[in-house]
Design an enzyme around this catalytic site. Sequence first.
Site, PDB file in Angstrom:
ATOM      1  N   TYR A  63       0.904  -1.133  -0.235  1.00 47.24           N
ATOM      2  CA  TYR A  63       0.080   0.126  -0.060  1.00 47.24           C
ATOM      3  C   TYR A  63       0.906   1.052   0.048  1.00 47.24           C
ATOM      4  O   TYR A  63       0.612   1.876  -0.720  1.00 47.24           O
ATOM      5  CB  TYR A  63      -0.665   0.140   1.168  1.00 47.24           C
ATOM      6  CG  TYR A  63      -1.812   0.828   1.641  1.00 47.24           C
ATOM      7  CD1 TYR A  63      -2.876   1.555   0.915  1.00 47.24           C
ATOM      8  CD2 TYR A  63      -1.764   2.711   2.176  1.00 47.24           C
ATOM      9  CE1 TYR A  63      -3.844   2.516   0.767  1.00 47.24           C
ATOM     10  CE2 TYR A  63      -1.667   3.563   2.428  1.00 47.24           C
ATOM     11  CZ  TYR A  63      -3.809   3.625   1.618  1.00 47.24           C
ATOM     12  OH  TYR A  63      -4.385   4.694   2.138  1.00 47.24           O
ATOM     13  N   LYS A  91       7.031   3.309  17.827  1.00 45.45           N
ATOM     14  CA  LYS A  91       5.359   3.888  16.968  1.00 45.45           C
ATOM     15  C   LYS A  91       4.900   2.451  17.240  1.00 45.45           C
ATOM     16  O   LYS A  91       5.167   1.809  16.259  1.00 45.45           O
ATOM     17  CB  LYS A  91       6.270   4.333  15.486  1.00 45.45           C
ATOM     18  CG  LYS A  91       5.015   4.621  15.281  1.00 45.45           C
ATOM     19  CD  LYS A  91       5.321   5.193  13.838  1.00 45.45           C
ATOM     20  CE  LYS A  91       4.354   5.354  12.962  1.00 45.45           C
ATOM     21  NZ  LYS A  91       3.383   4.541  12.587  1.00 45.45           N
TER      22      LYS A  91
HETATM   23  C1  9MJ Z   1       2.606   6.041  17.542  1.00 51.80           C
HETATM   24  N1  9MJ Z   1       1.902   5.996  16.694  1.00 51.80           N
HETATM   25  O1  9MJ Z   1       3.542   5.592  18.386  1.00 51.80           O
HETATM   26  C2  9MJ Z   1       3.021  10.046  17.511  1.00 51.80           C
HETATM   27  N2  9MJ Z   1       2.783   7.928  17.826  1.00 51.80           N
HETATM   28  O2  9MJ Z   1       3.526  11.710  16.703  1.00 51.80           O
HETATM   29  C3  9MJ Z   1       3.833   8.584  18.578  1.00 51.80           C
HETATM   30  N3  9MJ Z   1       2.396   8.538  16.779  1.00 51.80           N
HETATM   31  C4  9MJ Z   1       2.755  10.831  16.674  1.00 51.80           C
HETATM   32  N4  9MJ Z   1       3.815   9.212  18.509  1.00 51.80           N
HETATM   33  C5  9MJ Z   1       2.170  13.162  16.622  1.00 51.80           C
HETATM   34  N5  9MJ Z   1       4.813   7.787  19.711  1.00 51.80           N
HETATM   35  C6  9MJ Z   1       2.355  12.635  15.449  1.00 51.80           C
HETATM   36  C7  9MJ Z   1       1.417  11.367  15.221  1.00 51.80           C
END
Ligand code: 9MJ
Length: 672
Positions: A37, A116
């Site tokens: 994707y 993440k």
């Molecule tokens: C995740 N998905 O773990 C953000 N994220 O910060 C972390 N996503 C994020 N930060 C700003 N740890 C937009 C998304």
Amino acid sequence: MTQVQAHKRADELRRLIGYHDYRYYVLDDPEVPDAEYDRLMRELETIETRNPELVTAQSPTQRVSGTPMEGFETVQHRVPMLSLANAFSDQEVTDFHRRVTQGLECKDITFAAEPKLDGVAISLTYINGSLVTAASRGDGERGENVTANVRTIRTVPLKLHAKGWPSLLEVRGEIYMPRAGFDRFNQKALERGEKPLVNPRNGAAGSLRQLDPQLTARRPLAFFAYGTASRDQLPETQFETLSQLKEWGFPVNPEIRRVKGLGGCLDYHAQMAARRPRLGYDIDGVVYKVDRYDQQGFLGFISKAPRWALAHKFPAEEELTRLLDIDIQVGRTGALTPVARLQPVFVGGVTVANATLHNEDEIRRKDVRPGDWVVVRRAGDVIPEVARAIHQRRETELAEFQMPKNCPECGSAVERVESEAVARCSGGLICPAQRKHCIRHFATRKAMDIEGLGDKLVDQLVEAGMVHTVADLYSLSHEQIASLERMGNKSAEHVLGAIKASKKPSLDRLLYALGIREVGEVTAHSLAVHFKTMKALQQASKETLIEVSDVGPIVASHVAAFFQQENNRQVIQALNDAGVEGQPLQDKAGEKPLAGEVWVLTGALSMPRIQVKNLLESLGAKVTASVSAKTSTLLAGEAAGSKLAKAQKLGVSVISESDFLKYLESQGLGVS
Ligand code: 9MJ
């Protein structure tokens, strides 16, 4: 690419992306892996960058993806929910770092480095310390009101702890499904004959989308906070804000660190990549965020993503490729494993050309056929596997895979016991794939007890082509053995002597040494007692075999299959020709060590009672149910109760299970 071609391809890509969005967001049933994707999206972005006149407002590149779900009220986010720019290589991180340092005119930048999470982004609004709204990201501007569902997630605080929170607080974070919960959920789904979840992320998304919060409540979901919508009344850095959120009761990922500069970022990425398999939840990369809010403010945004943050992705764990063929690999114990031969594909950081398909049932369940497009998964150091086939991509009728009837290594019949998933080669004694394993076992202490013939020497003999079957051991010459590396004259002599000395084992040892599936020492002993000679055993039907104590239908079919195999019979004949003969066991009742004794069993035993009973009977004892003056010995397992008391009262001798096992060992019936 001409402009006309670019136009055509862009249209095609938009159509494809739209289709995959629908499958992902609406049907909860993605067809292709994320990597595929992402590639489509990147290709479209590239075309649009080169041909700006092709960009339309409807292009999927122009919005943060997310189709508002039916059945949920829409919520306007007070502050838009951001997306993150992605980097897939160190070079892209280096470029990001350069932009940040140049933008801030400062070399030493501190970043908050975060795992993440691969889940669903959510915005939680607290008014006066109480959760009032939970909204999904949706398109970044407007999301779906999933408050009722989110309230069922135990790690989302409904009321804030401590004090000092702003009267309006919007916390952002990720809802995810821990792997253990995902596995448990799928196990149950399979048991109930329901469709399993595709992956934990999809499981989280699907759970939040349930219209009935009761259903969401049954899904094992969790939450980590990673930021706030506004910075009012909060500390001055991302890192301190997360500490503050923790004090207010939000779960914050314990892996989050403050790091310095490009080196700190890249080190963190490497560390998390190594820790990834042990985390208990899925992450698809790490996020670097400039820690100081004033610096973040200075850098600002570019389209919908902040300039002060970057998602540094890991190599995809799932990739798409073509299944060229299914081969069969024969393991050292004769297990036949179907192996996928693949169009080589880069997945999980390495190029994969072969992947396991586990067994025949898995192939049927997933309906994987040679010629299919398949999703290959390689997570951490785990052996790559074919996760699923993409049936929608089948262009022509493909033939179903058939397990071969004969072993591809030796041609012996393949047997599959009904209750087992694994198919096996029945040519234990002659199959080259099993040769080393089989000869090693033959020589072990409890089998033929050939001293000096260890694993290393077996490997050498097989590799030098001197030994093909166990019978060949008996025609080895002194020169042959002495010619091997690390074998002197003396050790050769020693081994040769031991081989010669092993020619007259008791029949049960010889049977055990043949390595028939499920035939351990105890069963070998029962068979030897019952049939007395190898010849009689070879001629026994399944029905006669079942008559033997300790032999059930599965063992009986393994034994029968083994002796039906012409190759195995030939090896036994060759052993016989070499003078190897199993000696009949003494079986006259009077000569059995426990003849005339009456035993009673009580308490919890580590072996099945029937097995213990059979053992005792084979030693000549009678086994009865209750303790009386006639009882000779009580075998008392854990938590023995009234029978033990009675035996003690009557002065009956009592033996513990561990002593009993030692006794068995002394009788050559060790079961460990
Ligand atoms: C995740 N998905 O773990 C953000 N994220 O910060 C972390 N996503 C994020 N930060 C700003 N740890 C937009 C998304």
